[in-house]
Design an enzyme around this catalytic site. Structure first.
Site, short mmCIF file in Angstrom:
data_model
loop_
_atom_site.label_atom_id
_atom_site.label_comp_id
_atom_site.label_asym_id
_atom_site.label_seq_id
_atom_site.Cartn_x
_atom_site.Cartn_y
_atom_site.Cartn_z
N LYS A 140 0.85 -1.19 0.00
CA LYS A 140 0.00 0.00 0.00
C LYS A 140 0.89 1.24 0.00
O LYS A 140 1.99 1.22 0.56
CB LYS A 140 -0.88 -0.04 1.26
CG LYS A 140 -1.95 1.04 1.34
CD LYS A 140 -2.79 0.80 2.59
CE LYS A 140 -3.93 1.80 2.71
NZ LYS A 140 -4.77 1.50 3.90
N SER A 217 -9.37 1.79 2.52
CA SER A 217 -8.42 2.59 1.75
C SER A 217 -7.35 1.78 1.03
O SER A 217 -6.58 2.32 0.25
CB SER A 217 -7.73 3.59 2.69
OG SER A 217 -6.99 2.92 3.71
N SER A 241 -10.11 -0.77 6.11
CA SER A 241 -9.23 -0.60 4.96
C SER A 241 -8.54 -1.84 4.42
O SER A 241 -8.09 -1.84 3.29
CB SER A 241 -8.18 0.46 5.28
OG SER A 241 -8.80 1.69 5.53
#
Length: 541
Positions: A140, A217, A241
């Site tokens: 990420k 996210s 997320s």
């Protein structure tokens, strides 16, 4: 001087910076791996296997058939090289990005150079460099990686390339263990929305259904793995997320409890916010691969570097006891079918019901879960996340002058002042007090289930929908409550595959009575979008 009608108007600086970053990423994608034309989402909904037509038989096996453990075994035996594996995933990641817009950084050249170094060491020494020798791992965007930007979705954070010294501790350890970092993935600004969209990369589509959102996210990570462009990655989770993108894209993910894995050197928004702490965790295609990556990270003894990590190695004895309990049918579970705020859509309800029936048919005991009100837990989370009134989010946007993307503005507003901040520290303390009291009452309820089970012990885990819906269209990601409550409680949670929606069976409810306005709004979306995936999250203390 006035601009002539034939001269293009200058674009805002923030827009030019974002465009330059997109062009940088595009230039790093090998021309021979590009697809033309790129099919529109209406023409190609499911992108999970589309890339295979462009791959060699070897690349298809590497990226689509073998588990992480199988890849490591083949490289350890000299049946595959690290370069072969790395190039295969770089190829498939290139196609995944073109279909879903999932990458925020392309590190292919360095990854291949690292793979060549590993192959040379294997040729010289006749053994692997570490337990993750040659395994490509995606990250990420918030993980700091040498030679890349760490934007967190903010235009104003671009232009500050990381160095070897500034790399996140876990990234440094992954390299030491033999893993190869080859890409970073897209996120929303500040990681604070459940859709992945920003003014740099843009909107990330769901790999399993490109008409829908990838979630957030860790949406870029979810889309990349689902499209076959990565086998294992690391995301983070403060409200939904890891779990939501895993569920929506049809992969698996793990949100550990706080203090289990190292966050040292990982970028984040709202630094100092500790009422509900973000945690990092693995995302992948199968639970065994998640175990492999987490076990490798714990083997690096992160508590020696990160003071927030508990001194808690991987416990083989507890794993063995859990497997024995599973085999003896002594495992008991609770099931939460409705959180009291938003009613699960028909496909979610059906899959939960089917999961319970299958567990009971195999001899496991399942009881109904009736804990303290989840509305209270969600309210605590809301108070925690918006304690500063959005000041941090808007201050980061102001660095470049970029506007808040719609997904972010929906909660934080287009400009400061949309939310009321805590006026005194006592308000923050009150939120923290309420959280502790809620945790205590939830634990008390969990322990009380011993009176309901045939074993005389509390349930071992609970089954909960990841979300009330199997997916959502752009701008309609409204409710993360099914996941967020477990961040308030700080329970570990794993997302596992539980089924797919079925248009023939999952018809809208005949007589639906909403539990509130939000429930009515979300239920109105029912069956409005194309069918997608449906997963469950399984939790335990």
């Amino acid at each position: 001087m006035a601009t002539s009608s034939s001269t293009p108007a200058a674009i805002p600086k923030w827009q030019a910076i974002g465009q330059a970053k997109r062009e940088e990423i595009s230039a790093l994608l090998p021309p021979e791996w590009r697809i033309d034309p790129i099919p529109a989402p209406e023409e190609l909904r499911d992108a999970t296997s589309y890339a295979e037509q462009f791959l060699t038989a070897e690349e298809k096996e590497i990226t689509g058939t073998l588990s992480a453990a199988a890849l490591l075994d083949k490289m350890a035996k000299g049946q595959l090289t690290a370069v072969q594996v790395t190039k295969a995933f770089c190829h498939r990641a290139t196609i995944a990005h073109q279909l879903t817009n999932c990458l925020s950084e392309v590190v292919f050249n360095q990854a291949i150079a690292d793979a060549e170094a590993l192959d040379a060491a294997y040729e010289r020494d006749g053994k692997v460099v570490g337990p993750l020798h040659g395994l490509p791992v995606s990250l990420k965007d918030q993980f700091r990686v040498q030679g890349t930007d760490t934007s967190l979705g903010y235009v104003g954070w671009l232009g500050k390339k990381e160095t070897a010294d500034s790399e996140s501790w876990v990234v440094q350890q992954l390299r030491r263990l033999g893993a190869i970092i080859f890409a970073k993935t897209n996120v929303p600004p500040g990681l604070m929305t459940i859709e992945t969209n920003n003014n740099i990369i843009g909107y990330t589509l769901n790999a399993a259904n490109r008409l829908l959102s990838s979630g957030g996210s860790s949406g870029g990570e979810g889309a990349l793995i689902a499209a076959g462009g990565s086998i294992l990655g690391l995301g983070s989770d403060v409200a939904a997320s890891i779990r939501l993108p895993s569920a929506l894209n049809g992969i698996v993910g793990l949100r550990p409890s706080h203090g289990r894995v190292p966050y040292l050197g990982v970028a984040n928004s709202m630094i100092g916010h500790e009422t509900i702490e973000s945690v990092i965790g693995p995302m992948g295609r199968c639970v065994a691969d998640l175990r492999l990556l987490l076990q490798a990270i714990l083997g690096a003894e992160p508590w020696r570097a990160d003071p927030k990590v508990l001194r808690l190695p991987w416990r083989e004895c507890e794993e063995r006891e859990a497997r024995e309990k599973l085999a003896s049918k002594k495992l008991t579970l609770g099931v939460l079918r409705n959180d009291g705020l938003v009613t699960p859509h028909p496909p979610v309800k059906r899959v939960v019901d089917e999961a319970v029936r299958k567990l009971e048919a195999r001899g496991y005991e399942v009881i109904e879960w009736a804990p303290p009100a989840h509305s209270e837990g969600f309210g605590i989370a809301w108070s925690a996340f918006f304690a500063d009134g959005g000041k941090d989010i808007h201050s980061q946007l102001s660095l470049s002058g970029e506007p808040a993307v719609p997904d972010l503005a929906m909660n934080f507003g287009d400009k400061p002042g949309h939310l009321r901040p805590n006026e005194t520290v006592n308000e923050l303390w009150d939120t923290q007090r309420r959280r502790y009291e809620y945790q205590a009452r939830y634990l008390q309820y969990w322990e009380s289930t011993a009176a309901q089970t045939s074993t005389g012990e509390p349930v071992d885990a609970i089954l909960v929908p990841v979300a009330p819906t199997v997916g959502y269209e752009r701008g309609r990601g409204l409710y993360p409550g099914y996941t967020t409550v477990y961040n308030v409680l700080d329970y570990s949670a794993a997302v596992v595959r539980a089924g797919r929606a079925d248009a023939a069976r999952d018809l809208p409810y005949d007589k639906f009575e909403p539990q509130g306005d939000l429930d009515a709004t979300i239920q109105a979306h029912c069956m409005h979008f194309p069918i997608g995936n449906c997963l469950l999250q399984s939790l335990r203390c």
